[in-house]
Write a protein that holds these residues in place. Structure first.
Motif, PDB file in Angstrom:
ATOM      1  N   UNK A 125       0.808  -1.182   0.000  1.00  0.00           N
ATOM      2  CA  UNK A 125       0.000   0.000   0.000  1.00  0.00           C
ATOM      3  C   UNK A 125       0.863   1.261   0.000  1.00  0.00           C
ATOM      4  N   UNK A 126       2.111   1.123   0.323  1.00  0.00           N
ATOM      5  CA  UNK A 126       3.011   2.269   0.377  1.00  0.00           C
ATOM      6  C   UNK A 126       3.567   2.611  -1.002  1.00  0.00           C
ATOM      7  N   UNK A 127       3.408   1.703  -1.961  1.00  0.00           N
ATOM      8  CA  UNK A 127       3.977   1.921  -3.305  1.00  0.00           C
ATOM      9  C   UNK A 127       3.346   3.133  -3.991  1.00  0.00           C
ATOM     10  N   UNK A 128       2.033   3.305  -4.014  1.00  0.00           N
ATOM     11  CA  UNK A 128       1.473   4.497  -4.662  1.00  0.00           C
ATOM     12  C   UNK A 128       1.927   5.792  -3.981  1.00  0.00           C
ATOM     13  N   UNK A 129       2.079   5.766  -2.656  1.00  0.00           N
ATOM     14  CA  UNK A 129       2.526   6.950  -1.939  1.00  0.00           C
ATOM     15  C   UNK A 129       3.947   7.313  -2.344  1.00  0.00           C
ATOM     16  N   UNK A 130       4.853   6.331  -2.402  1.00  0.00           N
ATOM     17  CA  UNK A 130       6.261   6.571  -2.779  1.00  0.00           C
ATOM     18  C   UNK A 130       6.325   7.021  -4.238  1.00  0.00           C
ATOM     19  N   UNK A 131       5.535   6.397  -5.075  1.00  0.00           N
ATOM     20  CA  UNK A 131       5.507   6.769  -6.484  1.00  0.00           C
ATOM     21  C   UNK A 131       5.035   8.213  -6.647  1.00  0.00           C
ATOM     22  N   UNK A 132       4.051   8.626  -5.925  1.00  0.00           N
ATOM     23  CA  UNK A 132       3.559  10.008  -5.955  1.00  0.00           C
ATOM     24  C   UNK A 132       4.612  10.988  -5.516  1.00  0.00           C
ATOM     25  N   UNK A 133       5.394  10.651  -4.458  1.00  0.00           N
ATOM     26  CA  UNK A 133       6.473  11.529  -3.999  1.00  0.00           C
ATOM     27  C   UNK A 133       7.552  11.692  -5.064  1.00  0.00           C
ATOM     28  N   UNK A 134       7.910  10.600  -5.742  1.00  0.00           N
ATOM     29  CA  UNK A 134       8.963  10.665  -6.772  1.00  0.00           C
ATOM     30  C   UNK A 134       8.502  11.529  -7.941  1.00  0.00           C
ATOM     31  N   UNK A 135       7.272  11.312  -8.412  1.00  0.00           N
ATOM     32  CA  UNK A 135       6.759  12.095  -9.537  1.00  0.00           C
ATOM     33  C   UNK A 135       6.631  13.568  -9.149  1.00  0.00           C
ATOM     34  N   UNK A 136       6.144  13.823  -7.975  1.00  0.00           N
ATOM     35  CA  UNK A 136       6.010  15.211  -7.492  1.00  0.00           C
ATOM     36  C   UNK A 136       7.358  15.879  -7.360  1.00  0.00           C
ATOM     37  N   UNK A 137       8.355  15.164  -6.835  1.00  0.00           N
ATOM     38  CA  UNK A 137       9.710  15.730  -6.708  1.00  0.00           C
ATOM     39  C   UNK A 137      10.300  16.042  -8.067  1.00  0.00           C
ATOM     40  N   UNK A 138      10.058  15.172  -9.057  1.00  0.00           N
ATOM     41  CA  UNK A 138      10.547  15.407 -10.422  1.00  0.00           C
ATOM     42  C   UNK A 138       9.887  16.618 -11.049  1.00  0.00           C
ATOM     43  N   UNK A 139       8.597  16.805 -10.773  1.00  0.00           N
ATOM     44  CA  UNK A 139       7.876  17.963 -11.310  1.00  0.00           C
ATOM     45  C   UNK A 139       8.400  19.251 -10.694  1.00  0.00           C
ATOM     46  N   UNK A 140       8.662  19.262  -9.395  1.00  0.00           N
ATOM     47  CA  UNK A 140       9.200  20.453  -8.729  1.00  0.00           C
ATOM     48  C   UNK A 140      10.581  20.771  -9.261  1.00  0.00           C
ATOM     49  N   UNK A 141      11.435  19.763  -9.456  1.00  0.00           N
ATOM     50  CA  UNK A 141      12.790  19.966  -9.984  1.00  0.00           C
ATOM     51  C   UNK A 141      12.710  20.535 -11.397  1.00  0.00           C
ATOM     52  N   UNK A 142      11.838  19.992 -12.245  1.00  0.00           N
ATOM     53  CA  UNK A 142      11.694  20.466 -13.615  1.00  0.00           C
ATOM     54  C   UNK A 142      11.195  21.916 -13.643  1.00  0.00           C
ATOM     55  N   UNK A 143      10.282  22.278 -12.738  1.00  0.00           N
ATOM     56  CA  UNK A 143       9.749  23.630 -12.700  1.00  0.00           C
ATOM     57  C   UNK A 143      10.824  24.614 -12.265  1.00  0.00           C
ATOM     58  N   UNK A 144      11.620  24.255 -11.289  1.00  0.00           N
ATOM     59  CA  UNK A 144      12.667  25.156 -10.797  1.00  0.00           C
ATOM     60  C   UNK A 144      13.803  25.308 -11.801  1.00  0.00           C
ATOM     61  N   UNK A 145      14.103  24.289 -12.586  1.00  0.00           N
ATOM     62  CA  UNK A 145      15.217  24.326 -13.543  1.00  0.00           C
ATOM     63  C   UNK A 145      14.718  24.334 -14.989  1.00  0.00           C
ATOM     64  N   UNK A 146      13.607  24.958 -15.232  1.00  0.00           N
ATOM     65  CA  UNK A 146      13.002  24.917 -16.559  1.00  0.00           C
ATOM     66  C   UNK A 146      13.846  25.623 -17.618  1.00  0.00           C
ATOM     67  N   UNK A 147      14.547  26.689 -17.282  1.00  0.00           N
ATOM     68  CA  UNK A 147      15.374  27.398 -18.257  1.00  0.00           C
ATOM     69  C   UNK A 147      16.538  26.516 -18.702  1.00  0.00           C
ATOM     70  N   UNK A 148      17.180  25.886 -17.757  1.00  0.00           N
ATOM     71  CA  UNK A 148      18.307  24.996 -18.071  1.00  0.00           C
ATOM     72  C   UNK A 148      17.822  23.776 -18.875  1.00  0.00           C
ATOM     73  N   UNK A 149      16.682  23.238 -18.478  1.00  0.00           N
ATOM     74  CA  UNK A 149      16.133  22.086 -19.194  1.00  0.00           C
ATOM     75  C   UNK A 149      15.714  22.461 -20.611  1.00  0.00           C
TER      76      UNK A 149
END
Length: 129
Positions: free
Chosen positions: A1-25
């Motif tokens: 049951x913890x797998x969807x929670x961990x998966x959500x954290x990873x996807x959310x962290x990737x989205x935040x990283x992409x938003x903060x570094x959007x110019x470089x990306x």
């Protein structure tokens, strides 16, 4: 049951990283797209060169096949229409002898076969043992 929670954290962290570094990306994506376009253009040029060489090779192969076929046809027609001198003599002899002149005088051609018979010979050895 913890797998969807961990998966959500990873996807959310990737989205935040992409938003903060959007110019470089975006710079990296543009550079990669330029490289991809250059590679595709080079591939297209190579494909064009290869296709033209294949087309010219196919045309020359078709021409050589057609000339070979026509030379074979000419050779076969010349062999049929112009017999050699030895076959001409044989041809005229056979056609004259087997061709009846009229229906009343038509006879069957006879075929003479030379018969050769050989007598077996008995070889004896007259030497003494």
């Amino acid at each position: 049951m913890a797998i969807p929670f961990v998966l959500g954290l990873v996807i959310g962290g990737g989205a935040v990283y992409a938003y903060n570094n959007r110019e470089e990306l975006s710079k990296q994506v543009k550079a990669k797209s330029k490289e991809l376009k250059a590679g595709l253009k080079k591939g297209q040029e190579t494909l064009d060169k290869v296709s033209t060489s294949i087309k010219s090779g196919a045309k020359s192969l078709t021409k050589s096949i057609k000339s070979g076929v026509s030379s074979l046809q000419q050779a076969s027609t010349t062999q049929k229409s112009t017999p050699t001198s030895a076959s001409k003599a044989t041809h005229t002899k056979t056609t004259k002898s087997t061709k009846p002149k009229s229906a009343k005088t038509a006879t069957k051609p006879t075929k003479k076969v030379a018969q050769t018979t050989t007598q077996p010979t008995l070889i004896t050895n007259s030497s003494t043992i």
